[in-house]
Design a protein around this motif. Sequence first.
Motif, PDB file in Angstrom:
ATOM      1  N   ALA A   1       0.844  -1.192   0.000  1.00  0.00           N
ATOM      2  CA  ALA A   1       0.000   0.000   0.000  1.00  0.00           C
ATOM      3  C   ALA A   1       0.881   1.245   0.000  1.00  0.00           C
ATOM      4  CB  ALA A   1      -0.909  -0.011   1.225  1.00  0.00           C
ATOM      5  N   GLY A   2       0.536   2.194  -0.846  1.00  0.00           N
ATOM      6  CA  GLY A   2       1.333   3.399  -1.002  1.00  0.00           C
ATOM      7  C   GLY A   2       2.109   3.429  -2.300  1.00  0.00           C
ATOM      8  N   MET A   3       2.290   2.251  -2.913  1.00  0.00           N
ATOM      9  CA  MET A   3       2.999   2.193  -4.187  1.00  0.00           C
ATOM     10  C   MET A   3       2.063   2.349  -5.376  1.00  0.00           C
ATOM     11  SD  MET A   3       5.839  -0.778  -3.341  1.00  0.00           S
ATOM     12  CE  MET A   3       6.826  -0.505  -4.831  1.00  0.00           C
ATOM     13  N   SER A   4       0.756   2.405  -5.115  1.00  0.00           N
ATOM     14  CA  SER A   4      -0.202   2.629  -6.194  1.00  0.00           C
ATOM     15  C   SER A   4       0.108   3.940  -6.914  1.00  0.00           C
ATOM     16  CB  SER A   4      -1.628   2.683  -5.644  1.00  0.00           C
ATOM     17  OG  SER A   4      -2.079   1.419  -5.272  1.00  0.00           O
ATOM     18  N   GLY A   5       0.066   3.896  -8.223  1.00  0.00           N
ATOM     19  CA  GLY A   5       0.387   5.065  -9.033  1.00  0.00           C
ATOM     20  C   GLY A   5       1.839   5.133  -9.436  1.00  0.00           C
ATOM     21  N   GLY A   6       2.672   4.272  -8.832  1.00  0.00           N
ATOM     22  CA  GLY A   6       4.085   4.268  -9.181  1.00  0.00           C
ATOM     23  C   GLY A   6       4.334   3.616 -10.534  1.00  0.00           C
ATOM     24  N   PRO A   7       5.483   3.869 -11.129  1.00  0.00           N
ATOM     25  CA  PRO A   7       5.772   3.337 -12.460  1.00  0.00           C
ATOM     26  C   PRO A   7       6.209   1.881 -12.424  1.00  0.00           C
ATOM     27  CG  PRO A   7       7.643   4.589 -11.678  1.00  0.00           C
ATOM     28  CD  PRO A   7       6.575   4.735 -10.637  1.00  0.00           C
ATOM     29  N   VAL A   8       5.927   1.188 -13.524  1.00  0.00           N
ATOM     30  CA  VAL A   8       6.493  -0.126 -13.811  1.00  0.00           C
ATOM     31  C   VAL A   8       7.494   0.084 -14.941  1.00  0.00           C
ATOM     32  CG1 VAL A   8       6.025  -2.506 -14.502  1.00  0.00           C
ATOM     33  CG2 VAL A   8       4.336  -1.250 -13.132  1.00  0.00           C
TER      34      VAL A   8
END
Length: 317
Positions: free
Chosen positions: A202-209
């Motif tokens: 949780a908290g990594m949502s929106g981060g790049p792949v």
Amino acid sequence: MFYRYLVPIFLIATSVIVSPPQVDAIREARAILPRDVGAIGKKTVVRIEAPNGSFGSGVIIGRVERGNRNIYMVLTAAHVVASPRLSYQLVAPRPLNSSPQRPKPRFEISARNIQILPRVDLALVSFESNLTFAIGTIGNSAYVDEGSPVYVAGFPQPGRAIPTVTYQFTGGMVSSRLDGDEDNSRASNNGYDIAYTSVTRAGMSGGPVFDAAARIVAIHGRGDRNIQTTVDTSSEFGGSVKTGINLGIPIQAFLKLYPSARTTIGVRLDLSPVNYLITDNSGTIGTSNKRFAKKLRTRNPDVPIVDVTKVDEATEE
């Protein structure tokens, strides 16, 4: 005002979907070491904090100039900035050529800085600064299929062993492409059509792949969970336990909705395939068989491999 910078987005719903530019078949991007991908992530990934204490992540994908001002564009998951009534704080990476001791700059984000994209869980967020920040390169998610190495970057919420907010960079591989599964009968998945084994929290949502050449090929935002018929009281999720498979929205979903991204918000694109022959000063890494290494080059070996991993390091105005 943010709407002045993103006028083309308001026309998305009625515009004709335009495919990304065709790629020169002989051009390839060089795969680099994971530590170098992680370093690029650290320069481009932002944290977005909500007033209730929750937060998500995002990645800087573009910059436009308005007079002597720089307007930076961040791509994130829409559910990270879903409430227009809230005022968010965007914590940017340290500016380029700044001291490691310099505090990370913060920017106020309100509804006028946020544009929710239709039909997918994506949003564009803008912030204005005269500082110079790195800009990530967008790749081609069509080349990222089962078995391709990928990396997820972001800022998870503190845990028991790591009680502070810390940049996390995790590696894995693509486990499934749901957009290519004929048996996938779900009417809507909010764009989450690529699954991978990278660890996320949780908290990594929106981060790049990122792909192996440090290009953004998806936006992370969802974790798969087991479906259980009985409640396991020992689980903090009440019987719903993460499977270890996580999901992201392929970056081509964004490019189809916003085909003018390169010219209107300064997005950097490199849609070429990856050459997985990773080298450093010591020679080839992970490929001891020269015959196998030669087979990795399926195109003209005399054509130089293009290095697209350098982030934008324009000087300050």
